[in-house]
Design an enzyme around this catalytic site. Structure first.
Site, PDB file in Angstrom:
ATOM      1  N   HIS A   1    -121.058   5.274  30.651  1.00  0.00           N
ATOM      2  CA  HIS A   1    -119.943   6.171  30.341  1.00  0.00           C
ATOM      3  C   HIS A   1    -118.701   5.762  31.137  1.00  0.00           C
ATOM      4  O   HIS A   1    -117.591   5.694  30.592  1.00  0.00           O
ATOM      5  CB  HIS A   1    -120.345   7.616  30.669  1.00  0.00           C
ATOM      6  CG  HIS A   1    -119.224   8.596  30.626  1.00  0.00           C
ATOM      7  ND1 HIS A   1    -118.904   9.320  29.503  1.00  0.00           N
ATOM      8  CD2 HIS A   1    -118.325   8.979  31.585  1.00  0.00           C
ATOM      9  CE1 HIS A   1    -117.871  10.104  29.761  1.00  0.00           C
ATOM     10  NE2 HIS A   1    -117.508   9.920  31.016  1.00  0.00           N
ATOM     11  N   GLU A   2    -118.885   5.468  32.427  1.00  0.00           N
ATOM     12  CA  GLU A   2    -117.759   5.048  33.266  1.00  0.00           C
ATOM     13  C   GLU A   2    -117.193   3.711  32.814  1.00  0.00           C
ATOM     14  O   GLU A   2    -115.975   3.513  32.816  1.00  0.00           O
ATOM     15  CB  GLU A   2    -118.192   4.983  34.737  1.00  0.00           C
ATOM     16  CG  GLU A   2    -118.652   6.301  35.333  1.00  0.00           C
ATOM     17  CD  GLU A   2    -117.576   7.375  35.291  1.00  0.00           C
ATOM     18  OE1 GLU A   2    -116.379   7.029  35.408  1.00  0.00           O
ATOM     19  OE2 GLU A   2    -117.920   8.557  35.130  1.00  0.00           O
TER      20      GLU A   2
ATOM     21  N   HIS B   1    -114.852   4.189  29.976  1.00  0.00           N
ATOM     22  CA  HIS B   1    -113.482   4.545  30.355  1.00  0.00           C
ATOM     23  C   HIS B   1    -112.653   3.283  30.604  1.00  0.00           C
ATOM     24  O   HIS B   1    -111.486   3.204  30.197  1.00  0.00           O
ATOM     25  CB  HIS B   1    -113.486   5.408  31.621  1.00  0.00           C
ATOM     26  CG  HIS B   1    -113.815   6.845  31.378  1.00  0.00           C
ATOM     27  ND1 HIS B   1    -113.146   7.622  30.460  1.00  0.00           N
ATOM     28  CD2 HIS B   1    -114.743   7.661  31.960  1.00  0.00           C
ATOM     29  CE1 HIS B   1    -113.643   8.852  30.478  1.00  0.00           C
ATOM     30  NE2 HIS B   1    -114.616   8.905  31.370  1.00  0.00           N
TER      31      HIS B   1
ATOM     32  N   ASP C   1    -118.293   8.713  26.109  1.00  0.00           N
ATOM     33  CA  ASP C   1    -119.656   9.075  25.700  1.00  0.00           C
ATOM     34  C   ASP C   1    -120.108   8.225  24.511  1.00  0.00           C
ATOM     35  O   ASP C   1    -121.248   7.739  24.477  1.00  0.00           O
ATOM     36  CB  ASP C   1    -119.720  10.560  25.317  1.00  0.00           C
ATOM     37  CG  ASP C   1    -119.801  11.476  26.528  1.00  0.00           C
ATOM     38  OD1 ASP C   1    -119.969  10.969  27.650  1.00  0.00           O
ATOM     39  OD2 ASP C   1    -119.683  12.704  26.337  1.00  0.00           O
TER      40      ASP C   1
END
Length: 410
Positions: A276-277, A280, A358
């Site tokens: 998820h990170e 980003h 996500d």
């Protein structure tokens, strides 16, 4: 427009903002006892859900008292000439406008910190302690306060002094130079915050060679992501709550995992959180947020440059001698409604970015371990699973757990 009219506008803004916040808080509180949605039934058992309800209610009541005290104090300070008193006091130290401004804000910030400390102490050592979250010692609490004040004095004071100096040289064009300075500082902090600031408060250690590191490296390679800097931070020094974040870019990009996260989650779930990170970063959210922040700062400074020389700003706060520093305070209070609007936009954008991150984790790794990780993190922090939609719209930078689950399962 007269100074008196501006004074009443400032008072009205403070009061209206306060009541809007309290109405939203009350609406949200009405949903504390809502039934848990079927998709989230496995997050809490009956005992844990009652505990989460008690935690939410306790924080709600505490928030009402602390915010009411803060607003009442602010209104009293304005109405009874507090800014005039502090300004006169600051001028006793020097005739230099930069020194006067630094002393003025130093007194305001120090006084504000002293008055807010009992609330911070109660929040940490009573509420968080009662519900099993607090790991902060009194020594750490005091040291954090001292370090925070010193950082504010050095960094905040340094930037303020430089901006006032530039204002004296360039007057209404100062906003361009101030914008450049703040932009450079923002980029610098984005790149080096984890390396320069975090170590002042927490210990960071590279994630040791292990099956977890191997799984993380394996995933990073599978998506073409060069990730060498993976750090573990001693979040358990202060709280049992867990987190993970991505910072920096270029050669300075790194992922930081709280030790509590590693203790609470399975390895596959940690990789999903990290995916998820990475999402980003891959979707350039860090850059977009930085650009948005820079543009909003530029807009704010430009509007400030139009009004900052007008003595009505200082007079509205009851200060007879007009100055940059008092004008800055008055402008900040008057600009609050615009800040609220830009805050809504930034929160909406942030929630959109969370969905995208996500989706990235789901498409490049797996959805299920991210879902179970999110459930555990919400459970362990006694999160509100049934917030009011209006409260989410105004305050949430992330979608709710239910919204994220439905997106991941879709």
């Amino acid at each position: 427009m007269t100074a008196t009219t501006l004074f009443y506008i400032i008072i009205a803004i403070i009061i209206v903002n306060f009541f809007i916040d309290k109405i939203l808080d009350a609406l949200n509180a009405k949903h504390f006892n809502d039934a848990i949605p079927n998709e989230l039934k496995d997050v809490y058992d009956d005992t844990e859900y009652k505990k989460s309800q008690a935690y939410k209610l306790t924080n709600y009541k505490f928030g009402v008292w602390s915010s009411t005290f803060s607003v009442a104090l602010t209104l009293a300070f304005i109405c009874f000439g507090g800014f005039e008193y502090v300004d006169v006091l600051a001028r006793r130290f020097s005739d230099n406008s930069i020194v006067v401004a630094l002393v003025f804000f130093g007194i305001i910030m120090f006084g504000s910190d002293i008055l807010s400390t009992p609330f911070s102490y109660y929040k940490t050592f009573v509420i968080e302690e009662r519900f099993g979250f607090n790991k902060t010692t009194v020594k750490t609490f005091i040291l954090d306060k001292i370090k925070g004040l010193l950082m504010m004095a050095v960094i905040g004071g340094g930037i303020l002094a430089l901006i006032i100096y530039i204002f004296q040289l360039t007057q209404q064009h100062f906003w361009l130079y101030a914008w450049a300075i703040i932009t450079i500082f923002s980029v610098f902090m984005n790149m080096f915050y984890a390396k320069l600031i975090v170590p002042l408060f927490n210990k960071q250690t590279p994630l040791e060679e292990s099956s977890l590191r191997h799984k993380i490296s394996e995933y990073a390679q599978s998506v073409g992501f060069n990730l060498e800097k993976i750090f573990v931070i001693d979040g358990s020094k202060r709280s049992t709550k867990a987190n993970a974040y991505f910072s920096g870019f270029g050669n300075e990009k790194r992922v930081t995992l709280y030790d509590t996260l590693i203790n609470d989650l399975e390895e596959e779930e940690i990789v999903a959180v990290l995916a998820h990170e990475v999402g980003h970063y891959k979707r350039k959210h860090i850059i977009y947020n930085l650009v948005a922040s820079v543009l909003l700062t530029g807009l704010t400074l430009y509007v400030l440059s139009i009004f900052i020389t007008n003595p009505l700003l200082s007079n509205a706060l009851g200060v007879s001698t007009h100055s940059f520093h008092v004008g800055l305070v008055a402008f900040g209070l008057l600009y609050a409604p615009i800040s609220e609007i830009t805050g809504l936009v930034m929160n909406w954008l942030s929630r959109k970015f969370e969905y995208q991150a996500d989706d990235y984790a789901k498409n490049t790794y797996k959805a299920q371990p991210l879902i179970t990780a999110l459930k555990k993190l919400n459970k362990n922090s006694l999160s509100n699973l049934t917030p009011h939609k209006a409260y989410v719209f105004v305050h949430y930078s992330h979608p709710t757990l239910l919204q994220r689950m439905r997106n991941l399962m879709g």
